[in-house]
Design an enzyme around this catalytic site. Structure first.
Site, PDB file in Angstrom:
ATOM      1  N   CYS A 163       2.330   1.112  -3.821  1.00  0.00           N
ATOM      2  CA  CYS A 163       2.669   1.993  -2.716  1.00  0.00           C
ATOM      3  C   CYS A 163       2.254   3.417  -3.010  1.00  0.00           C
ATOM      4  CB  CYS A 163       4.172   1.918  -2.451  1.00  0.00           C
ATOM      5  SG  CYS A 163       4.652   2.655  -0.891  1.00  0.00           S
ATOM      6  N   CYS A 223      -1.942  -2.906   5.246  1.00  0.00           N
ATOM      7  CA  CYS A 223      -2.530  -3.001   3.906  1.00  0.00           C
ATOM      8  C   CYS A 223      -2.881  -4.445   3.575  1.00  0.00           C
ATOM      9  CB  CYS A 223      -1.571  -2.429   2.870  1.00  0.00           C
ATOM     10  SG  CYS A 223      -2.235  -2.415   1.184  1.00  0.00           S
TER      11      CYS A 223
END
EC number: 2.8.1.13
Length: 344
Positions: free
Chosen positions: A188, A92
Site C-alpha cells: 500500500c 490495483c
C-alpha cells in the site's frame, strides 16, 4: 512458455509465504516481488528476500512504480476530488497485480502465477468462475471482481480452500515462527492509512473548505475539505446537534457536506455503471442476486435490472445503510462472483 513452472507473488506476509510453500511442494517455482510506492519498501524487500532464500526460491523484483502512479494513485486522488469514495485495491488488482505484474511474470516463461488471495477459481466448459474463499472471515473475492477471464486463466489461489489457522500452522511447520498474530497487508502507498495526509500533498485539496449543512440548507458548521468525509461518517464532523448526525451526501457542486439522521442513510435502490462481468448472467434484462456494496458488507438480496451501456438499477429487498458513490457493488450468485459495477 516453460511448462509446469509457477510464479509466486511474494509480499513478505504469511499468506504469500504459505502460498510459496504449497506451490514449491508441487513443482518448480520462481518468486516475484513488486516495487510500488511502499513507504517501507526496503524493509519489505529485505523480508521477502529472506523468505525466498530460506525456501530456496529464486526471487526477481519487478518495478511498477510509474505504472502504479498512473493507474492507481491518479484514480485514488481523482475520485476524492469528485466527491467519491474509491476502492484502490480493486483497481490495483485489475491493472497492476493481475495486469502489468502478471504480464511481466508471464514474459519470464512462467505458465501461471500463485497469489495468497482467499478466493477460488473453478474451471468450467463455459470458462473460469471466481468464487468466495471457504474462510468467510478472510474471503477476498470482492477485491477480485474486476478480473478478466484471461487473468483468471493464469492465476492460482492455493489458500482459497483453507482457513487462516491452518495457514499459520503450515508456515510454522516450515520454520517461520514470527507470523502468528500478524496479518498480511496489501502492498500500500498509505502509511498507517493516512488518507488525508496523502491527498493534501496534492494541490487540488489545499483550499477546499466549505459548509456542513442539513438537507434543508441549514448551515451547522464548516468542513475542511470534502476528501475528509464519506457517506455514513459520524466522527470528526465537529458540530453540535440534539441527535447524532451522519454524512448522507457530498455536494461537490456547492462544496457542501450534507448531514442527517441515521434513518436517512437507508435506501432500497441504487444505480451502478461500468459493469464488468466475469461470468455473464443467464438473462440479459434482469437477475436476482446477492449484492455487496462494500468489502465489509455481508451482501443483500436484490433485483438487478440491466440497462444499456453497462449500467443497471439495483432494487434491494430491504433498505441498505450508507450506499456510497464510488465504491464497487459486487454481484454474487451463491458463492460465485458474477461481476461488479461502480455505485453512482
Amino acid at each position: 512458455m516453460i511448462k509446469n513452472i509457477t510464479g509466486i507473488a511474494m509480499s513478505g506476509g504469511v499468506d504469500s509465504t504459505a502460498t510459496a510453500i504449497l506451490q514449491k511442494q508441487k513443482g518448480p517455482v520462481l518468486g516475484f516481488f513488486m516495487k510500488l510506492n511502499q513507504p517501507d519498501y526496503e524493509t519489505q524487500r529485505d523480508r521477502v528476500s529472506q523468505i525466498a532464500q530460506k525456501l530456496d526460491i529464486k526471487l526477481e523484483i519487478i518495478d511498477l512504480t510509474e505504472e502504479f502512479q498512473e493507474y492507481v494513485l491518479k484514480y485514488f486522488s481523482a475520485s476524492y476530488f469528485k466527491g467519491l469514495t474509491p476502492n484502490p485495491c480493486i483497481i490495483c488488482n485489475k491493472e497492476i497485480k493481475f495486469g502489468l505484474f502478471q504480464q511481466a511474470i508471464l514474459r519470464q516463461g512462467v505458465e501461471r502465477i500463485a497469489t495468497g488471495h482467499y478466493a477460488q477459481i473453478h474451471k468450467t466448459a463455459a470458462g473460469y468462475q471466481l468464487h468466495k474463499g471457504v474462510d468467510p472471515h478472510k474471503d477476498q473475492s470482492y477485491f477480485l471482481s474486476r478480473l478478466s477471464q484471461e487473468q483468471l486463466a493464469h492465476s492460482i489461489f492455493p489458500l482459497g480452500g483453507m482457513h487462516k489457522g491452518a495457514i499459520y500452522d503450515l508456515v510454522e511447520a516450515h520454520g517461520f515462527h514470527d507470523f502468528r498474530g500478524t496479518e498480511s497487508q496489501d502492498v500500500c502507498f498509505l502509511e498507517q492509512d493516512n488518507v488525508v495526509d496523502f491527498l493534501e500533498q496534492t494541490a487540488e485539496f489545499s483550499a477546499s473548505s466549505g459548509n456542513i449543512v442539513m438537507n434543508d440548507g441549514k448551515i451547522l458548521g464548516k468542513h475542511k475539505g470534502l476528501h475528509r468525509y464519506t457517506v455514513g461518517q459520524r466522527r470528526g464532523l465537529g458540530i453540535s446537534y440534539p441527535v447524532p448526525l451522519y454524512v448522507i451526501n457530498l455536494d461537490v457542486k456547492n462544496n457542501n457536506v450534507i448531514v442527517g439522521e441515521n434513518e436517512q442513510l437507508f435506501h432500497k435502490t441504487m444505480a451502478i455503471s461500468d459493469i464488468h462481468w466475469i461470468s455473464q448472467p443467464e438473462r440479459e434484462d434482469l437477475l436476482h442476486a446477492s449484492v455487496h456494496i462494500r468489502s465489509t458488507h455481508k451482501g443483500a438480496q436484490a433485483s438487478v435490472i440491466l440497462k444499456e451501456n453497462n449500467r443497471a438499477s439495483v432494487i434491494f429487498d430491504e433498505p441498505q445503510r450508507a450506499i456510497t458513490p464510488g465504491q464497487f457493488a459486487t454481484i454474487y450468485k451463491d458463492t460465485q462472483v458474477l461481476g461488479s459495477g461502480v455505485i453512482l
